[in-house]
Enzyme design. Structure first.
Site, PDB file in Angstrom:
ATOM      1  N   ASP A 129       0.835  -1.198   0.000  1.00  0.00           N
ATOM      2  CA  ASP A 129       0.000   0.000   0.000  1.00  0.00           C
ATOM      3  C   ASP A 129       0.871   1.249   0.000  1.00  0.00           C
ATOM      4  OD1 ASP A 129      -2.995   1.039   0.827  1.00  0.00           O
ATOM      5  OD2 ASP A 129      -1.433   2.283   1.726  1.00  0.00           O
ATOM      6  N   TYR A 134       2.484  10.100  -0.179  1.00  0.00           N
ATOM      7  CA  TYR A 134       3.595   9.558   0.598  1.00  0.00           C
ATOM      8  C   TYR A 134       4.944   9.902  -0.028  1.00  0.00           C
ATOM      9  CZ  TYR A 134       0.008   6.507   2.712  1.00  0.00           C
ATOM     10  OH  TYR A 134      -1.098   6.007   3.327  1.00  0.00           O
ATOM     11  N   LYS A 159      -3.001   5.930  -4.137  1.00  0.00           N
ATOM     12  CA  LYS A 159      -4.142   6.800  -3.833  1.00  0.00           C
ATOM     13  C   LYS A 159      -3.984   8.171  -4.471  1.00  0.00           C
ATOM     14  CE  LYS A 159      -3.987   4.633   0.739  1.00  0.00           C
ATOM     15  NZ  LYS A 159      -2.556   4.321   0.760  1.00  0.00           N
ATOM     16  N   HIS A 192      -7.996   9.546  -1.720  1.00  0.00           N
ATOM     17  CA  HIS A 192      -7.438   9.507  -0.364  1.00  0.00           C
ATOM     18  C   HIS A 192      -8.348  10.161   0.671  1.00  0.00           C
ATOM     19  CE1 HIS A 192      -3.147   8.896   1.364  1.00  0.00           C
ATOM     20  NE2 HIS A 192      -4.054   8.591   2.263  1.00  0.00           N
TER      21      HIS A 192
END
Length: 365
Positions: A129, A134, A159, A192
């Site tokens: 994931d 990120y 996401k 997200h």
């Protein structure tokens, strides 16, 4: 109304020996999902969130009646049968399966990302994931490229970042994600955050754009993260696709029961982020007693509770022993009494550790 079904669960054997007890870094404050203080890890990146799931049956591919059918699903790789520990696969409403235990990459950056993802794959994880926010998609992609595990055995999630809801930007950023990951497709692509205070119901336009990615084969399944019931209902009512997944904060102290039940009733699998409460559950006497009874760590006991509740989880760590410890949690089987005892720890909203989806309004980049 859809009803829950156990037909969505199948075993995926995997290799691992249970390591000596250790506590996962993903349970330590600030490392398991959201950042309560709202600080980003690096510029342009919003605090992240993680992981699992219960679900009910829905039309194939999450499509409502009358919608086009997806392309035929690939056969299950034979090499998945050559492992000896049990990780469940959950069948999504898209017809694709997702390993119930995955490896999360929130707040893992730089060389640590490639190193830890490669290690996770080497011990048997097959579900990774990540997210645009990120900032580590390229490193995740490098780990996948370096691993001998065939692509068809992997389940990769990323996401849509908060600043990319506009249809054109959603298309551009999704293409960028595939390039960074070095993949032709992702197994799951999520919105997200809904961000109603910033964009109103703009997430609906993003969702309809994401349907294009399923149609052209670049996303096997699409879903959402941090969506409340009204957000989900709008997508169901106004689009042709029921989300395959809703990734929400969910753990023993905040069980998010109303949203989770709505998901079950509508065939949406539940992924739980912050599944280990960022370490806050480690010293809980109820969990400690259950862990002692089963000869496992508190983290493993909590993950076993998630498995029993049919949640999908993806704890993270940068420490090899702790990565292995989390993986070995699949070998822990709680009794119904154990599950009920952990159920009783729910504090409702008082147990929430991250942003509330209705008020969260930070856009990255």
């Amino acid at each position: 109304m859809a009803t829950p079904s156990n037909r969505g669960l199948e075993k995926q054997p995997i290799n691992s020996a249970r390591p000596s007890p250790a506590f996962d870094e993903s349970q330590e404050p600030g490392t398991g999902g959201h950042s309560p203080n709202g600080q980003a890890l690096h510029e342009g990146v919003l605090p992240g969130f993680e992981t699992p799931g219960t679900f009910a049956e829905r039309p194939r591919s999450g499509k409502k009646p009358g919608s086009a059918e997806p392309a035929p699903l690939p056969s299950k790789p034979k090499s998945q049968e050559n492992r000896d520990m049990s990780i469940r696969n959950i069948t999504l409403n898209s017809g694709h399966t997702i390993p119930q235990l995955g490896f999360g990459t929130y707040k893992i950056t730089g060389e640590d990302t490639q190193r830890t993802v490669e290690h996770a794959l080497s011990i048997g994880y097959r579900h990774i994931d990540t997210a645009q926010m990120y900032g580590n998609e390229a490193e995740v992609g490098a780990a996948i490229a370096a691993s001998p595990v065939p692509r068809e055995e992997l389940f990769v999630t990323t996401k849509l970042d908060n600043g990319n809801h506009a249809p054109d930007r959603a298309r551009e950023s999704f293409a960028e994600s595939l390039t960074k990951l070095g993949l032709d497709y992702v197994d799951l692509f999520l919105i997200h955050w809904p961000l109603p205070n910033l964009y109103g119901t703009g997430y609906l336009a993003a969702w309809k754009t994401m349907e294009e990615f399923v149609e052209d084969g670049r996303a096997r399944s699409i879903g959402v993260s941090n969506f409340e019931r009204d957000h989900l209902q709008l997508l169901i009512d106004e689009s042709g696709t029921v989300p395959a997944v809703n990734q929400i904060e969910l753990h023993p102290l905040f069980q998010n029961r109303e949203v989770a039940q709505f998901c079950r009733d509508n065939g949406i699998a539940v992924e739980a982020w912050a599944p280990l409460v960022r370490g806050a559950i480690a010293d809980n006497p109820v969990v400690a007693n259950i862990a002692s009874t089963h000869g496992c760590t508190p983290a493993q006991a909590v993950l076993a509770w998630h498995f029993a509740k049919e949640h999908i989880v993806f704890p993270k760590s940068v420490t090899p022993a702790r990565i292995a410890e989390n993986f070995a949690s699949a070998d822990v089987a709680l009794t119904p009494a154990d599950v009920e005892a952990i159920d009783s720890l729910d504090r409702g909203e008082a147990g929430r550790t991250g942003y509330h989806p209705e008020t969260m309004e930070r856009a990255a980049r």
